[in-house]
Motif scaffolding. Structure first.
Motif, PDB file in Angstrom:
ATOM      1  N   ALA A 180       0.740  -1.102   0.129  1.00  0.00           N
ATOM      2  CA  ALA A 180       0.147   0.091  -0.006  1.00  0.00           C
ATOM      3  C   ALA A 180       0.859   1.267  -0.072  1.00  0.00           C
ATOM      4  CB  ALA A 180      -0.759   0.026   1.284  1.00  0.00           C
ATOM      5  N   LYS A 181       0.369   2.410  -0.482  1.00  0.00           N
ATOM      6  CA  LYS A 181       1.051   3.707  -0.254  1.00  0.00           C
ATOM      7  C   LYS A 181       0.820   4.278   1.230  1.00  0.00           C
ATOM      8  CE  LYS A 181       0.980   5.036  -5.182  1.00  0.00           C
ATOM      9  NZ  LYS A 181       1.107   3.715  -5.685  1.00  0.00           N
ATOM     10  N   LEU A 182       1.998   3.887   1.692  1.00  0.00           N
ATOM     11  CA  LEU A 182       1.878   4.446   3.204  1.00  0.00           C
ATOM     12  C   LEU A 182       2.433   5.958   3.292  1.00  0.00           C
ATOM     13  CD1 LEU A 182       3.217   1.100   4.633  1.00  0.00           C
ATOM     14  CD2 LEU A 182       1.043   1.860   4.498  1.00  0.00           C
ATOM     15  N   CYS A 183       1.726   6.585   3.853  1.00  0.00           N
ATOM     16  CA  CYS A 183       1.984   7.970   4.117  1.00  0.00           C
ATOM     17  C   CYS A 183       1.947   8.522   5.670  1.00  0.00           C
ATOM     18  CB  CYS A 183       0.711   8.929   3.472  1.00  0.00           C
ATOM     19  SG  CYS A 183       1.259  10.682   3.518  1.00  0.00           S
ATOM     20  N   CYS A 184       1.007   8.387   6.291  1.00  0.00           N
ATOM     21  CA  CYS A 184       1.271   8.718   7.647  1.00  0.00           C
ATOM     22  C   CYS A 184       1.370   7.419   8.764  1.00  0.00           C
ATOM     23  CB  CYS A 184       0.149   9.295   8.334  1.00  0.00           C
ATOM     24  SG  CYS A 184      -1.549   8.105   8.436  1.00  0.00           S
ATOM     25  N   GLY A 185       0.999   6.269   8.249  1.00  0.00           N
ATOM     26  CA  GLY A 185       1.153   4.859   8.809  1.00  0.00           C
ATOM     27  C   GLY A 185       0.290   4.807  10.195  1.00  0.00           C
ATOM     28  N   GLU A 186      -0.185   5.945  10.435  1.00  0.00           N
ATOM     29  CA  GLU A 186      -1.268   6.026  11.647  1.00  0.00           C
ATOM     30  C   GLU A 186      -2.727   5.952  11.582  1.00  0.00           C
ATOM     31  OE1 GLU A 186      -0.007   6.100  14.880  1.00  0.00           O
ATOM     32  OE2 GLU A 186       2.127   7.088  14.754  1.00  0.00           O
ATOM     33  N   GLY A 187      -3.125   5.518  10.409  1.00  0.00           N
ATOM     34  CA  GLY A 187      -4.464   5.383  10.098  1.00  0.00           C
ATOM     35  C   GLY A 187      -5.292   6.791   9.948  1.00  0.00           C
ATOM     36  N   ILE A 188      -4.728   7.789   9.544  1.00  0.00           N
ATOM     37  CA  ILE A 188      -5.300   9.069   9.556  1.00  0.00           C
ATOM     38  C   ILE A 188      -5.316   9.726   8.108  1.00  0.00           C
ATOM     39  CG2 ILE A 188      -5.002  11.496  10.384  1.00  0.00           C
ATOM     40  CD1 ILE A 188      -5.150   9.610  12.686  1.00  0.00           C
ATOM     41  N   CYS A 189      -4.197   9.441   7.391  1.00  0.00           N
ATOM     42  CA  CYS A 189      -4.265  10.279   6.081  1.00  0.00           C
ATOM     43  C   CYS A 189      -5.333   9.703   4.966  1.00  0.00           C
ATOM     44  CB  CYS A 189      -2.921  10.502   5.574  1.00  0.00           C
ATOM     45  SG  CYS A 189      -2.154   8.987   4.998  1.00  0.00           S
ATOM     46  N   GLY A 190      -5.382   8.331   5.069  1.00  0.00           N
ATOM     47  CA  GLY A 190      -6.200   7.582   4.187  1.00  0.00           C
ATOM     48  C   GLY A 190      -5.661   7.269   3.045  1.00  0.00           C
ATOM     49  N   SER A 191      -4.127   7.355   2.727  1.00  0.00           N
ATOM     50  CA  SER A 191      -3.661   6.909   1.490  1.00  0.00           C
ATOM     51  C   SER A 191      -3.661   5.480   1.145  1.00  0.00           C
ATOM     52  CB  SER A 191      -2.332   7.794   1.426  1.00  0.00           C
ATOM     53  OG  SER A 191      -1.235   7.167   2.313  1.00  0.00           O
ATOM     54  N   CYS A 192      -3.493   4.837   2.310  1.00  0.00           N
ATOM     55  CA  CYS A 192      -3.364   3.284   2.236  1.00  0.00           C
ATOM     56  C   CYS A 192      -4.806   2.806   2.040  1.00  0.00           C
ATOM     57  CB  CYS A 192      -2.826   2.800   3.353  1.00  0.00           C
ATOM     58  SG  CYS A 192      -3.662   3.023   4.822  1.00  0.00           S
ATOM     59  N   GLN A 193      -5.725   3.477   2.074  1.00  0.00           N
ATOM     60  CA  GLN A 193      -7.047   2.795   2.074  1.00  0.00           C
ATOM     61  C   GLN A 193      -7.350   1.873   0.754  1.00  0.00           C
ATOM     62  OE1 GLN A 193     -10.410   4.370   4.531  1.00  0.00           O
ATOM     63  NE2 GLN A 193     -11.197   4.915   2.540  1.00  0.00           N
ATOM     64  N   THR A 202     -10.559  -0.674   3.984  1.00  0.00           N
ATOM     65  CA  THR A 202      -9.752  -0.702   5.087  1.00  0.00           C
ATOM     66  C   THR A 202      -8.561   0.108   4.848  1.00  0.00           C
ATOM     67  OG1 THR A 202      -8.914  -2.406   6.762  1.00  0.00           O
ATOM     68  CG2 THR A 202      -8.527  -2.872   4.494  1.00  0.00           C
ATOM     69  N   LYS A 203      -8.052   0.553   6.070  1.00  0.00           N
ATOM     70  CA  LYS A 203      -6.876   1.074   6.130  1.00  0.00           C
ATOM     71  C   LYS A 203      -5.524   0.130   6.368  1.00  0.00           C
ATOM     72  CE  LYS A 203      -8.719   5.451   7.496  1.00  0.00           C
ATOM     73  NZ  LYS A 203      -9.115   6.235   8.584  1.00  0.00           N
ATOM     74  N   ILE A 204      -5.008  -0.336   5.240  1.00  0.00           N
ATOM     75  CA  ILE A 204      -3.902  -1.469   5.560  1.00  0.00           C
ATOM     76  C   ILE A 204      -2.546  -0.970   6.311  1.00  0.00           C
ATOM     77  CG2 ILE A 204      -5.158  -3.168   4.482  1.00  0.00           C
ATOM     78  CD1 ILE A 204      -3.116  -2.569   2.106  1.00  0.00           C
ATOM     79  N   CYS A 205      -2.405   0.386   6.366  1.00  0.00           N
ATOM     80  CA  CYS A 205      -1.298   0.681   7.238  1.00  0.00           C
ATOM     81  C   CYS A 205      -1.288   0.115   8.692  1.00  0.00           C
ATOM     82  CB  CYS A 205      -1.185   2.281   7.519  1.00  0.00           C
ATOM     83  SG  CYS A 205      -2.246   3.264   8.168  1.00  0.00           S
ATOM     84  N   LYS A 206      -2.655  -0.090   9.032  1.00  0.00           N
ATOM     85  CA  LYS A 206      -2.955  -0.558  10.694  1.00  0.00           C
ATOM     86  C   LYS A 206      -3.364  -1.905  10.734  1.00  0.00           C
ATOM     87  CE  LYS A 206      -3.824   2.373  14.010  1.00  0.00           C
ATOM     88  NZ  LYS A 206      -2.833   2.922  14.709  1.00  0.00           N
TER      89      LYS A 206
HETATM   90  S1  FES Z   1      -0.901   5.524   5.586  1.00  0.00           S
HETATM   91 FE1  FES Z   1      -2.193   7.058   6.249  1.00  0.00          FE
HETATM   92  S2  FES Z   1      -3.988   5.980   6.824  1.00  0.00           S
HETATM   93 FE2  FES Z   1      -2.799   4.570   6.319  1.00  0.00          FE
END
Ligand code: FES
Length: 330
Positions: A292-305, A314-318
């Motif tokens: 996934a395209k990981l940006c914040c890694g904290e489930g906030i930005c939504g880039s990995c959705q 689902t947000k697959i950074c978390k």
């Molecule tokens: S990387 Fe930002 S919500 Fe998953």
């Protein structure tokens, strides 16, 4: 494996901001429901932790100022960075799927690059990260790391969801496993192989050097006792896995007793192997790198959705998923 499994549940970073906004991945009450529907108990009640923390998220991951001790050019497009960290961080980054965000000191936060940890040494308090030169951010990091001496960088972590299907990796004991890896996917496969070898498993590695044209991790695999086979695993022109490789993988679990396949590389590889398992109806376990395209890694930005096979997002950074929930194959 349950689909909704948060990699951070029960850790010092739980509950996170998602609890404050009613979007906790695990806890039904923190999603605004009135009943407790805890589907994947991790030994800690997230709701209670949230109450005890005065209805606030725990402190999130810190950013550390670290020194790059060694910058080794492994291939024209790849550098291996040995970074000084503290002992706790080195210990936390030892497991398969661990990654960090890195950015040069003088750069803004959007220069952060998610990088898998290839090796973590608790005693030396170091981690080794492989960086492939690709876009603006990696080119800038290359320039900063290779031109200057005694470079300092900003490192944010630890993060752990760099691999999907982790529970299969962790539970496999005294069996056979096949790793199908390509290019820079070699780096996160090193701790995967280590974990499997520690479990007494026999590990074979199909290694495709890919675009980077370097098997920089092959010696590490061999040192651990893996059987390494150089093999092109992807036809990038036709965008598929060659027939002979599919047959090899199929025979590995249908005839040769392989119980787990790990794919490390582009999503094409994961999809192809997942489809193969589906066609054969085999029960072989599948794990893969999280692309996934990981940006914040904290489930906030939504880039990995990402949308999974049941249609939900689902947000697959978390979220720790079974790869077949993402690529099909059930
Ligand atoms: S990387 Fe930002 S919500 Fe998953």
């Amino acid at each position: 494996m349950k689909t909704s499994d948060c990699i951070d549940a029960g850790t010092e970073y739980c509950p996170c901001y998602l609890a404050e906004t009613g979007e906790c991945i695990m806890c039904s009450q923190l999603q605004g429901k009135v009943f407790c529907d805890c589907t994947n108990w991790k030994g800690v009640c997230i709701y209670q932790e949230y109450m005890w923390n005065h209805l606030h998220a725990k402190e999130s991951r810190k950013e550390y100022r670290c020194k790059i001790l060694i910058c080794e050019q492994a291939a024209p497009l790849v550098i291996l960075l040995t970074v000084q960290v503290n002992r706790t961080l080195a210990r936390e980054l030892k497991q398969p799927g661990a990654y960090v965000f890195l950015r040069p000191l003088d750069s803004p936060p959007y220069f952060e690059i998610p990088l898998s940890v290839m090796k973590a040494d608790e005693r030396a308090e170091t981690v080794v990260l492989a960086v492939q030169e690709r876009g603006v951010k990696t080119k800038y990091l290359f320039k900063q790391s290779t031109v200057k001496k005694e470079v300092e960088i900003l490192l944010r972590g630890p993060f752990w969801n760099g691999i999907l299907g982790l529970s299969y990796l962790k539970s496999l004991q005294k069996e056979k496993a096949l790793l199908v890896i390509r290019g820079i996917g070699q780096a996160p496969a090193v701790p995967v192989a280590k974990k499997l070898i520690q479990g007494g498993n026999e590990v074979e590695v199909l290694l495709d050097t890919g675009k980077i044209q370097s098997d920089f991790a092959a010696a590490l695999f061999r040192e651990m006792g893996c059987h390494v086979v150089a093999q092109k695993v992807l036809d990038v022109e036709k965008l598929l896995i060659p027939d002979e490789v599919l047959t090899y993988i199929k025979d590995s679990f249908m005839k040769n007793g392989v119980k787990l396949i790990y794919c490390g590389g582009p999503e094409l590889l994961h999809r192809g192997v997942s489809a193969l398992i589906q066609q054969t109806g085999s029960k072989v376990d599948l794990a893969c790198s999280n692309d996934a395209k990981l940006c914040c890694g904290e489930g906030i930005c939504g880039s990995c959705q990402t949308r999974i096979v049941n249609g939900s997002r689902t947000k697959i950074c978390k979220t720790q998923l079974d790869p077949r929930d993402l690529y099909g194959g059930r």
